[in-house]
Write an enzyme that holds these catalytic residues in place. Sequence first.
Site, PDB file in Angstrom:
ATOM      1  N   ASP A  16      44.686  53.576  55.121  1.00 21.43           N
ATOM      2  CA  ASP A  16      46.124  53.856  55.123  1.00 21.43           C
ATOM      3  C   ASP A  16      46.872  52.815  54.304  1.00 21.43           C
ATOM      4  OD1 ASP A  16      48.700  54.635  55.596  1.00 21.43           O
ATOM      5  OD2 ASP A  16      48.730  54.023  57.722  1.00 21.43           O
ATOM      6  N   LYS A  30      52.558  50.172  51.798  1.00 21.65           N
ATOM      7  CA  LYS A  30      52.649  49.029  52.700  1.00 21.65           C
ATOM      8  C   LYS A  30      52.637  47.725  51.902  1.00 21.65           C
ATOM      9  CE  LYS A  30      50.049  51.004  56.619  1.00 21.65           C
ATOM     10  NZ  LYS A  30      51.114  50.930  57.632  1.00 21.65           N
ATOM     11  N   GLU A  48      51.813  58.921  58.411  1.00 18.37           N
ATOM     12  CA  GLU A  48      50.880  59.999  58.069  1.00 18.37           C
ATOM     13  C   GLU A  48      50.007  60.440  59.243  1.00 18.37           C
ATOM     14  OE1 GLU A  48      50.216  56.870  57.725  1.00 18.37           O
ATOM     15  OE2 GLU A  48      48.264  56.879  58.725  1.00 18.37           O
ATOM     16  N   ARG A  79      50.732  61.141  62.376  1.00 17.38           N
ATOM     17  CA  ARG A  79      51.294  62.281  63.103  1.00 17.38           C
ATOM     18  C   ARG A  79      51.207  63.560  62.261  1.00 17.38           C
ATOM     19  NH1 ARG A  79      56.891  59.127  63.689  1.00 17.38           N
ATOM     20  NH2 ARG A  79      55.410  57.408  63.472  1.00 17.38           N
TER      21      ARG A  79
HETATM   22  N1  BES Z   1      48.430  53.176  60.700  1.00 20.64           N
HETATM   23  C1  BES Z   1      49.782  52.798  60.865  1.00 20.64           C
HETATM   24  C2  BES Z   1      50.057  52.149  62.223  1.00 20.64           C
HETATM   25  C3  BES Z   1      49.390  50.809  62.476  1.00 20.64           C
HETATM   26  C4  BES Z   1      50.063  49.632  62.237  1.00 20.64           C
HETATM   27  C5  BES Z   1      48.119  50.748  63.019  1.00 20.64           C
HETATM   28  C6  BES Z   1      49.471  48.414  62.504  1.00 20.64           C
HETATM   29  C7  BES Z   1      47.521  49.533  63.281  1.00 20.64           C
HETATM   30  C8  BES Z   1      48.192  48.374  63.040  1.00 20.64           C
HETATM   31  C9  BES Z   1      50.677  54.031  60.783  1.00 20.64           C
HETATM   32  O1  BES Z   1      50.241  55.047  59.946  1.00 20.64           O
HETATM   33  C10 BES Z   1      52.014  53.590  60.240  1.00 20.64           C
HETATM   34  O2  BES Z   1      52.049  53.043  59.175  1.00 20.64           O
HETATM   35  N2  BES Z   1      53.067  53.825  61.020  1.00 20.64           N
HETATM   36  C11 BES Z   1      54.376  53.441  60.643  1.00 20.64           C
HETATM   37  C12 BES Z   1      55.311  54.577  60.996  1.00 20.64           C
HETATM   38  C13 BES Z   1      56.705  54.448  60.452  1.00 20.64           C
HETATM   39  C14 BES Z   1      56.685  54.521  58.949  1.00 20.64           C
HETATM   40  C15 BES Z   1      57.546  55.547  61.025  1.00 20.64           C
HETATM   41  C16 BES Z   1      54.777  52.193  61.435  1.00 20.64           C
HETATM   42  O3  BES Z   1      54.431  52.101  62.613  1.00 20.64           O
HETATM   43  O4  BES Z   1      55.373  51.315  60.854  1.00 20.64           O
HETATM   44 ZN    ZN Z   2      50.745  54.774  57.901  1.00 22.77          ZN
HETATM   45 ZN    ZN Z   3      48.129  55.140  59.723  1.00 26.55          ZN
END
Ligand code: BES
Ligand code: ZN
Ligand code: ZN
Length: 510
Positions: free
Chosen positions: A274, A281, A353, A355
Amino acid sequence: MKVLVDRRDALAASPDVVVSGLFERGEKGTEPFPPALKPEDDATKGLVKAAWDRKEIRGKRREVTTFHRPDGRGRIVLIGLGPREAYRADTARRAAAEAVRSVKGRGARTLGLRLGAFLTDSVDAESAARALVDGAVLGSYEFTKYQSRTEGGIEEVTVHLGEKSAREESGLKRAIGEEAELAEIVLWTRDIANLPADTATPERLAEEARALAKETGLKVAVFDEQKLAEMKCGGVLAVGSGSVHPPRMIVLEYAGGAKRGKTVAIVGKGITFDSGGISIKPAPAMSNMKFDKSGAVAVLGILRAAATFKVPPRVIGVMCCAENLPSGSSYRPGDVVRTYNGKTIEVLNTDAEGRVVLSDGLGYVVQQYRPDEVIDLATLTGAEVIALGDDTAGMIATSEPLAQGLLAASAATGEPLWRMPLTDFHRELVKSEIADVRNSIEIPVAGMLTAAAFLETFVGKTPWAHLDIAGPAYTSSPTRKYQPAYQNLGATAFGVRLVTRYLMDSARAA
Ligand code: BES
Ligand code: ZN
Ligand code: ZN
């Protein structure tokens, strides 16, 4: 690792290492030498009592003291268990892992656990034995695939029942055998979850599922990108569109051990990497996003355990696998995607992504299998990590019995779970003005819960529990030393022991 049971006392059997525990002493440390340590003291010709008198051993948690037996018959490792009042089965799980780690690379091959030292009024022989086996097997794990040189460790662990537990021998043997097998399944799961993204592509995860099905007799179906297009799985396809490794949705089916048993669906997020996609990111710690497939890999482990232990319910496992990368073919913020059940998603952030891929998996399994219960596992939100830290998963559940069942399994396995609320406030927040739902919100409130509200749209009224495992799915260098010793660096396979326990204890028809 070989796990054995022996009625004899560990000291008489004299393996390379005998592991025993001791409770924490009071502040002054004036209490008399505990009679329970008499056998250890005899075996060391009085060295344990001498160490006690000199206050060299205090029994604090994580305290490891090694004695070498003067007769040359190996070592005795005393592990501090902390205060007696706070002692739980999980304390024993951690202690066994500390012990195994303390002798790593130091010549020991066999290890004996003195069950008697780990029993109290509140922790019975079976829970202590199971916990010790977990700790020894899980604590011995290291991901060594890419290391040219590795240190040898313990190869054989024996639980020594001693006089007190010998009467329960047959029951304990069964429990210990089962726990050892489950712990090995956890290690197998960790080995897959630890594979980096260049190797663990969606197709590789499909290969693992096919191999598992062949070995265990599970049914398997792999939906590739053509099939996903026919099925109108717009969510998985959109997330996977930026990568040269095409997405896969994988369905495993275990028929169930009980007649007229219930059907439980387990759905996992399988993002093999991801990067965030176009909503990229920042660089720090992005490498940990190879663990973003942990939910789907846990599904593999749970299905292996379901088949191995012939759990009562029928179990359907769904793995939603894709790689989230930015490229000329990626999905973008502003796109609207149509998912399997016809519901549409407004994509506002390509980094939300998980969800999006789960929407297809949840919609599919609910429509195709009409399960009695749905459980999903996903490293879904950073907000979960902020709220609960690196050891505890967040649970959002719409069914009371399901929630209580999972909390009981959490207590039994030591995989921490904390229930969180889902209200209309969160449901309102995920509504979109141009589609059915939106995948992100302009204000950063309750990120774990709005993600759950989003998922609920695709589950509908089926009893459901969402486990956000973003924190506990893996251990990274900065927090490793605060984690229990049975969680090694990298993937933990969190959820496998928890959900397997739940399935094992699941009554027949709901
Ligand atoms: N895979 C990440 C969540 C994550 C963060 C897992 C840290 C493990 C450690 C997920 O896909 C994500 O990036 N979520 C975002 C959602 C936001 C953009 C609404 C988040 O939590 O920042
Ligand atoms: Zn993500
Ligand atoms: Zn993710």
